[in-house]
Design a protein around this motif. Structure first.
Motif, PDB file in Angstrom:
ATOM      1  N   THR A  10       0.806  -1.221   0.000  1.00 49.63           N
ATOM      2  CA  THR A  10       0.000   0.000   0.000  1.00 49.63           C
ATOM      3  C   THR A  10       0.836   1.266   0.000  1.00 49.63           C
ATOM      4  OG1 THR A  10      -0.115  -0.032   2.413  1.00 49.63           O
ATOM      5  CG2 THR A  10      -1.872  -1.157   1.210  1.00 49.63           C
ATOM      6  N   SER A  11       2.089   1.209   0.428  1.00 53.56           N
ATOM      7  CA  SER A  11       2.910   2.425   0.496  1.00 53.56           C
ATOM      8  C   SER A  11       3.130   3.036  -0.873  1.00 53.56           C
ATOM      9  CB  SER A  11       4.253   2.109   1.155  1.00 53.56           C
ATOM     10  OG  SER A  11       4.975   1.159   0.382  1.00 53.56           O
ATOM     11  N   LYS A  12       3.060   2.238  -1.921  1.00 48.47           N
ATOM     12  CA  LYS A  12       3.255   2.762  -3.276  1.00 48.47           C
ATOM     13  C   LYS A  12       2.149   3.738  -3.672  1.00 48.47           C
ATOM     14  CE  LYS A  12       5.449  -1.598  -4.621  1.00 48.47           C
ATOM     15  NZ  LYS A  12       5.357  -2.798  -5.505  1.00 48.47           N
ATOM     16  N   PHE A  13       0.986   3.633  -3.016  1.00 50.00           N
ATOM     17  CA  PHE A  13      -0.110   4.556  -3.303  1.00 50.00           C
ATOM     18  C   PHE A  13       0.062   5.890  -2.577  1.00 50.00           C
ATOM     19  CE2 PHE A  13      -2.004   0.478  -4.322  1.00 50.00           C
ATOM     20  CZ  PHE A  13      -2.773   0.758  -5.433  1.00 50.00           C
ATOM     21  N   PHE A  14       0.899   5.920  -1.545  1.00 50.03           N
ATOM     22  CA  PHE A  14       0.987   7.107  -0.696  1.00 50.03           C
ATOM     23  C   PHE A  14       2.345   7.801  -0.748  1.00 50.03           C
ATOM     24  CE2 PHE A  14      -2.222   4.311   1.130  1.00 50.03           C
ATOM     25  CZ  PHE A  14      -3.279   5.182   1.317  1.00 50.03           C
ATOM     26  N   HIS A  15       3.352   7.141  -1.287  1.00 51.42           N
ATOM     27  CA  HIS A  15       4.700   7.709  -1.281  1.00 51.42           C
ATOM     28  C   HIS A  15       5.318   7.608  -2.668  1.00 51.42           C
ATOM     29  CE1 HIS A  15       4.566   7.828   3.112  1.00 51.42           C
ATOM     30  NE2 HIS A  15       4.154   6.570   3.093  1.00 51.42           N
ATOM     31  N   LEU A  16       6.272   8.493  -2.945  1.00 48.12           N
ATOM     32  CA  LEU A  16       7.025   8.424  -4.187  1.00 48.12           C
ATOM     33  C   LEU A  16       7.910   7.186  -4.181  1.00 48.12           C
ATOM     34  CD1 LEU A  16       8.120  12.166  -4.520  1.00 48.12           C
ATOM     35  CD2 LEU A  16       6.317  11.021  -5.804  1.00 48.12           C
ATOM     36  N   SER A  17       7.888   6.446  -5.260  1.00 55.38           N
ATOM     37  CA  SER A  17       8.664   5.210  -5.371  1.00 55.38           C
ATOM     38  C   SER A  17      10.054   5.486  -5.929  1.00 55.38           C
ATOM     39  CB  SER A  17       7.932   4.205  -6.260  1.00 55.38           C
ATOM     40  OG  SER A  17       6.655   3.912  -5.748  1.00 55.38           O
ATOM     41  N   TYR A  18      10.922   4.487  -5.792  1.00 54.07           N
ATOM     42  CA  TYR A  18      12.275   4.483  -6.364  1.00 54.07           C
ATOM     43  C   TYR A  18      13.152   5.593  -5.792  1.00 54.07           C
ATOM     44  CZ  TYR A  18       9.579   1.723  -9.681  1.00 54.07           C
ATOM     45  OH  TYR A  18       8.740   0.793 -10.251  1.00 54.07           O
ATOM     46  N   HIS A  19      13.124   5.712  -4.477  1.00 52.32           N
ATOM     47  CA  HIS A  19      13.971   6.706  -3.817  1.00 52.32           C
ATOM     48  C   HIS A  19      15.413   6.204  -3.732  1.00 52.32           C
ATOM     49  CE1 HIS A  19      15.575   8.596   0.028  1.00 52.32           C
ATOM     50  NE2 HIS A  19      15.452   9.599  -0.820  1.00 52.32           N
ATOM     51  N   ASN A  20      16.357   7.072  -4.052  1.00 56.62           N
ATOM     52  CA  ASN A  20      17.779   6.758  -3.952  1.00 56.62           C
ATOM     53  C   ASN A  20      18.355   7.507  -2.757  1.00 56.62           C
ATOM     54  OD1 ASN A  20      20.498   6.265  -4.222  1.00 56.62           O
ATOM     55  ND2 ASN A  20      20.600   6.831  -6.389  1.00 56.62           N
ATOM     56  N   PRO A  21      18.631   6.824  -1.639  1.00 50.92           N
ATOM     57  CA  PRO A  21      19.113   7.534  -0.450  1.00 50.92           C
ATOM     58  C   PRO A  21      20.495   8.137  -0.608  1.00 50.92           C
ATOM     59  CG  PRO A  21      19.210   5.150  -0.129  1.00 50.92           C
ATOM     60  CD  PRO A  21      18.503   5.380  -1.425  1.00 50.92           C
ATOM     61  N   ASP A  22      21.257   7.688  -1.614  1.00 52.06           N
ATOM     62  CA  ASP A  22      22.609   8.213  -1.794  1.00 52.06           C
ATOM     63  C   ASP A  22      22.605   9.665  -2.274  1.00 52.06           C
ATOM     64  OD1 ASP A  22      23.616   5.756  -1.014  1.00 52.06           O
ATOM     65  OD2 ASP A  22      23.698   5.001  -3.078  1.00 52.06           O
ATOM     66  N   ASP A  32       4.980   3.960 -10.031  1.00 51.65           N
ATOM     67  CA  ASP A  32       4.480   5.338  -9.972  1.00 51.65           C
ATOM     68  C   ASP A  32       3.026   5.423 -10.410  1.00 51.65           C
ATOM     69  OD1 ASP A  32       6.969   6.277  -9.128  1.00 51.65           O
ATOM     70  OD2 ASP A  32       7.689   6.463 -11.186  1.00 51.65           O
ATOM     71  N   LEU A  33       2.564   4.455 -11.183  1.00 51.74           N
ATOM     72  CA  LEU A  33       1.180   4.480 -11.657  1.00 51.74           C
ATOM     73  C   LEU A  33       0.190   4.371 -10.504  1.00 51.74           C
ATOM     74  CD1 LEU A  33       1.514   2.165 -14.804  1.00 51.74           C
ATOM     75  CD2 LEU A  33       1.491   4.662 -14.734  1.00 51.74           C
ATOM     76  N   GLN A  34       0.599   3.737  -9.413  1.00 52.12           N
ATOM     77  CA  GLN A  34      -0.308   3.595  -8.282  1.00 52.12           C
ATOM     78  C   GLN A  34      -0.539   4.934  -7.587  1.00 52.12           C
ATOM     79  OE1 GLN A  34       0.457  -0.017  -5.880  1.00 52.12           O
ATOM     80  NE2 GLN A  34       2.034  -0.532  -7.378  1.00 52.12           N
ATOM     81  N   LEU A  35       0.496   5.773  -7.550  1.00 55.05           N
ATOM     82  CA  LEU A  35       0.321   7.105  -6.981  1.00 55.05           C
ATOM     83  C   LEU A  35      -0.559   7.970  -7.887  1.00 55.05           C
ATOM     84  CD1 LEU A  35       1.094   8.904  -4.602  1.00 55.05           C
ATOM     85  CD2 LEU A  35       3.101   9.658  -5.892  1.00 55.05           C
ATOM     86  N   VAL A  36      -0.461   7.745  -9.199  1.00 47.29           N
ATOM     87  CA  VAL A  36      -1.340   8.455 -10.132  1.00 47.29           C
ATOM     88  C   VAL A  36      -2.796   8.099  -9.850  1.00 47.29           C
ATOM     89  CG1 VAL A  36      -1.974   8.737 -12.557  1.00 47.29           C
ATOM     90  CG2 VAL A  36       0.430   8.610 -11.922  1.00 47.29           C
ATOM     91  N   LEU A  37      -3.068   6.820  -9.618  1.00 49.63           N
ATOM     92  CA  LEU A  37      -4.434   6.383  -9.327  1.00 49.63           C
ATOM     93  C   LEU A  37      -4.965   7.038  -8.053  1.00 49.63           C
ATOM     94  CD1 LEU A  37      -4.217   2.560 -10.152  1.00 49.63           C
ATOM     95  CD2 LEU A  37      -5.309   4.345 -11.504  1.00 49.63           C
ATOM     96  N   LEU A  38      -4.122   7.120  -7.031  1.00 52.12           N
ATOM     97  CA  LEU A  38      -4.559   7.752  -5.790  1.00 52.12           C
ATOM     98  C   LEU A  38      -4.948   9.203  -6.023  1.00 52.12           C
ATOM     99  CD1 LEU A  38      -4.875   7.834  -2.675  1.00 52.12           C
ATOM    100  CD2 LEU A  38      -2.499   8.603  -2.588  1.00 52.12           C
ATOM    101  N   TRP A  39      -4.152   9.930  -6.792  1.00 54.65           N
ATOM    102  CA  TRP A  39      -4.439  11.352  -7.004  1.00 54.65           C
ATOM    103  C   TRP A  39      -5.651  11.576  -7.900  1.00 54.65           C
ATOM    104  CZ3 TRP A  39      -3.279  15.660  -4.622  1.00 54.65           C
ATOM    105  CH2 TRP A  39      -2.229  15.645  -3.692  1.00 54.65           C
ATOM    106  N   TRP A 121       6.843  14.636  -8.040  1.00 52.13           N
ATOM    107  CA  TRP A 121       5.494  14.757  -7.489  1.00 52.13           C
ATOM    108  C   TRP A 121       4.640  15.677  -8.353  1.00 52.13           C
ATOM    109  CZ3 TRP A 121       2.600  18.854  -5.564  1.00 52.13           C
ATOM    110  CH2 TRP A 121       1.449  18.509  -4.862  1.00 52.13           C
ATOM    111  N   TYR A 122       5.217  16.781  -8.820  1.00 55.09           N
ATOM    112  CA  TYR A 122       4.483  17.715  -9.692  1.00 55.09           C
ATOM    113  C   TYR A 122       4.023  17.009 -10.965  1.00 55.09           C
ATOM    114  CZ  TYR A 122       4.135  21.179 -13.455  1.00 55.09           C
ATOM    115  OH  TYR A 122       3.733  21.901 -14.556  1.00 55.09           O
ATOM    116  N   TYR A 123       4.894  16.233 -11.569  1.00 53.62           N
ATOM    117  CA  TYR A 123       4.557  15.581 -12.836  1.00 53.62           C
ATOM    118  C   TYR A 123       3.475  14.529 -12.643  1.00 53.62           C
ATOM    119  CZ  TYR A 123       6.029  15.211 -17.704  1.00 53.62           C
ATOM    120  OH  TYR A 123       6.088  15.306 -19.072  1.00 53.62           O
ATOM    121  N   ILE A 124       3.563  13.764 -11.561  1.00 55.72           N
ATOM    122  CA  ILE A 124       2.561  12.725 -11.294  1.00 55.72           C
ATOM    123  C   ILE A 124       1.202  13.354 -11.007  1.00 55.72           C
ATOM    124  CG2 ILE A 124       1.873  11.028  -9.548  1.00 55.72           C
ATOM    125  CD1 ILE A 124       4.730  10.042  -9.497  1.00 55.72           C
TER     126      ILE A 124
END
Length: 407
Positions: A10-22, A32-39, A121-124
């Motif tokens: 479920t976190s894929k619907f609420f947070h940006l995916s593919y974060h690079n901590p480096d 990212d499509l799941q976050l699009v669906l949420l919005w 986030w803006y683009y999504i």
């Protein structure tokens, strides 16, 4: 949110995916499509809540009473609110980028596989908004330019989808900013019209005509020209590997990596985000085709706008090109106006919140503004605030005052 064991899904619907901590950047991918669906869901809910509980009271407070007027006001006000926010954020992102007033900077260092969290986030969110707009144009009453609007949103969603998958968010952001500014000015002019501010409406309409011409027929064609002129030299032809190396078209491995395959390259971030991304003239021509097709739709609107300006110039009345052929006011609108009739004796306005006043008055003392009725099949029990013995039926009452037939 409430079940920890389910959060990996479920976190894929609420947070940006593919974060690079480096480097604190974010990549692209199918999650990212799941976050699009949420919005899409969020925008659907926000639109209803804002229109009904914020914009509706504002419209009524400013004297808008008819159903059609309320719907039009809320639709345009919602568009102004969203586009003001999206355009401002998009301009902020462009201002802090290398392509601010630099079209050649749109294509440098491609492919950029990772971007900032704000830009992603803006683009999504923009992507979700235009998908939701496809739903909206089919929910609203059909307008004269329904086909153009529907086609425009389809092309916009396709360009966002393809540009996101092909790591071309920079040019996509610039085009969205070019488009959004008009969607602030034109609805603002309509709002002034609905509120009765004629001078402000006329001034804003002039600003709209200028903004439309500059953004849609100057800035946007400049982006198309940059795709044609700059991409062959700035974007290095070949297959770009994830380690930064490039396989040129002359290398036999270019074909093995799918260098001439159109869709597998455009959709690479959705299919294999770590695989090679290839650039070839065929891909360049494909993007040019979509951008030029969108420009042709814009030209159709420009012809309509030019006709309106010409009518105004020769002194004729100009109507909103998006207004539908809905005819006159419905019986709901007539009932709404009857509910606000001024009492002929004490001068107060009646409403549902005020108690009915039972008083014997002469029919000649009544003063109603009669309007054309489009339907007479439905009867209502709405009180006008005046109770006349033996005349409880509205149709009979209208007959007594000479309004039993359409004027």
């Amino acid at each position: 949110m409430f079940f920890p064991r389910a959060r990996r899904r479920t976190s894929k619907f609420f947070h940006l995916s593919y974060h690079n901590p480096d480097n604190e950047l974010y990549g692209h991918g199918p999650d990212d499509l799941q976050l699009v669906l949420l919005w899409i869901v969020i925008f659907t809910a926000m639109r209803v809540l804002v229109m009904e509980y914020l914009l509706d009271p504002i419209a009524r407070y400013n004297g808008i009473r008819t159903r059609k007027g309320l719907v039009r006001f809320k639709e345009q006000a919602w568009l102004v609110m969203y586009c003001t926010c999206s355009w401002s954020l998009g301009m902020y992102i462009m201002y802090h980028s290398q392509f601010w007033f630099n079209l050649n900077g749109l294509w440098k260092d491609w492919p950029i596989r990772e971007t900032t969290g704000l830009h992603k986030w803006y683009y999504i969110v923009q992507w979700a908004f235009y998908v939701q707009q496809i739903i909206v144009v089919n929910i609203e009453e059909k307008r004269k330019d329904y086909v153009q609007m529907f086609t425009h949103h389809i092309f916009t969603c396709a360009l966002i989808f393809l540009s996101y998958g092909y790591y071309q968010m920079r040019v996509g952001t610039m085009i969205l900013c070019i488009m959004d500014i008009v969607d602030i000015v034109l609805p603002s002019a309509k709002l002034f019209k609905y509120l009765g501010y004629t001078s402000a409406c006329d001034f804003t309409s002039i600003i709209f005509a200028i903004t439309w011409f500059v953004t849609r027929h100057v800035f946007y064609p400049m982006v198309i020209w940059s795709v044609y002129k700059h991409t062959p030299t700035t974007m290095v032809p070949g297959c770009h590997l994830n380690d930064g190396s490039v396989i040129p078209p002359s290398d036999p491995r270019f074909e093995e990596q799918g260098g001439n395959q159109l869709w597998s390259n455009i959709l690479q971030s959705y299919i294999n985000r770590d695989g090679p991304v290839c650039w070839s003239p065929a891909l360049r021509h494909s993007f040019l085709f979509l951008l030029i097709a969108l420009q042709l739709i814009i030209c159709l609107w420009s012809i309509t706008i030019a006709k309106i300006i010409w009518k105004v110039a020769i002194g004729e009345n100009a109507e909103d090109a998006r207004s539908g052929d809905e005819g006159g006011d419905t019986e709901d609108e007539i009932d709404m106006e009857l509910a606000n009739v001024t009492h002929p004796i004490n001068g107060i306005k009646s409403s549902h919140d005020l108690p009915a006043i039972e008083e014997e008055v002469g029919v000649d003392a009544l003063s109603y503004k009669c309007r054309k009725r489009t339907s007479s099949t439905r009867t209502t029990s709405r009180s006008s605030g005046i109770s006349i013995s033996g005349h409880g039926d509205k149709k009979e009452l209208l007959g007594r005052i000479g309004c039993d037939k359409p004027v």
